[in-house]
Design a protein around this motif. Structure first.
Motif, mmCIF file in Angstrom:
data_model
loop_
_atom_site.group_PDB
_atom_site.id
_atom_site.type_symbol
_atom_site.label_atom_id
_atom_site.label_comp_id
_atom_site.label_asym_id
_atom_site.label_seq_id
_atom_site.Cartn_x
_atom_site.Cartn_y
_atom_site.Cartn_z
ATOM 1 N N PHE A 87 50.716 52.136 -11.834
ATOM 2 C CA PHE A 87 51.539 53.228 -12.443
ATOM 3 C C PHE A 87 51.177 54.632 -11.756
ATOM 4 O O PHE A 87 52.239 55.468 -11.496
ATOM 5 C CB PHE A 87 51.604 53.048 -13.847
ATOM 6 N N GLY A 88 49.744 54.975 -11.575
ATOM 7 C CA GLY A 88 49.516 56.012 -11.088
ATOM 8 C C GLY A 88 49.887 56.234 -9.798
ATOM 9 O O GLY A 88 50.261 57.318 -9.264
ATOM 10 N N ALA A 89 50.015 55.253 -8.705
ATOM 11 C CA ALA A 89 50.138 55.277 -7.285
ATOM 12 C C ALA A 89 51.936 55.552 -7.320
ATOM 13 O O ALA A 89 52.404 56.241 -6.503
ATOM 14 C CB ALA A 89 49.935 54.018 -6.643
ATOM 15 N N ILE A 90 52.676 54.892 -8.291
ATOM 16 C CA ILE A 90 53.974 55.300 -8.248
ATOM 17 C C ILE A 90 54.344 56.865 -8.529
ATOM 18 O O ILE A 90 55.257 57.442 -8.084
ATOM 19 C CB ILE A 90 54.591 54.237 -9.198
ATOM 20 N N SER A 91 53.774 57.146 -9.642
ATOM 21 C CA SER A 91 54.230 58.316 -10.236
ATOM 22 C C SER A 91 53.309 59.688 -9.549
ATOM 23 O O SER A 91 53.999 60.511 -9.446
ATOM 24 C CB SER A 91 53.528 58.680 -11.676
#
Length: 147
Positions: A111-115
């Protein structure tokens, strides 16, 4: 005692007196700064300098981008992408003992890599996991351990 020491003593004195009296911290910080500046600089100049410093501090790309990251997290939550990330994380690490914590960690990483930024991602992820935990009827103790 020189001017700098006097200003520091005034700043700390006013800060702690207002803080102990129960004044909100934002007002305490502004009033303490203004009171410590006023004896050394005229009132109109001190207010101008304080407002200039406040607006210079607000000129930050991180502060501008924060609402958009939160919007992206909400969009992912409402569209179901975040649920699919949790299911994907559970698929990868669900067979390992302690899978709940590992699913949380792996999902946070994806999720952090996407956001692209940790803080809004973490806030959105915690809100999402809390909703999922309530749907699965987990106790409050297990919800806190999971997050």
């Amino acid at each position: 005692m020189d001017i700098a020491q006097q200003a520091i003593l005034m700043l700390l004195g006013v800060f702690f007196v207002l803080l102990i009296s129960g004044t909100p911290i934002a007002i305490v910080m502004v009033l303490a700064a203004l009171v410590s500046i006023m004896p050394f600089i005229p009132l109109d100049s001190s207010i101008f300098i304080a407002s200039q410093k406040i607006f210079a501090g607000l000129d930050s790309f991180a502060l501008i981008a924060l609402p958009f990251f939160i919007f992206a997290g909400n969009l992912m939550n409402r569209s179901g992408v975040a649920i699919k990330l949790i299911e994907f994380s559970k698929l990868l690490v669900g067979f390992i003992p302690g899978a709940l914590a590992l699913t949380n960690i792996l999902g946070n990483m994806i999720f952090g890599a996407i956001s692209g930024w940790l803080l809004p991602q973490q806030l959105q992820w915690e809100a999402l996991l809390e909703v999922i935990s309530e749907k699965k009827d987990m106790t409050q103790h297990l919800q806190q351990q999971q997050i």
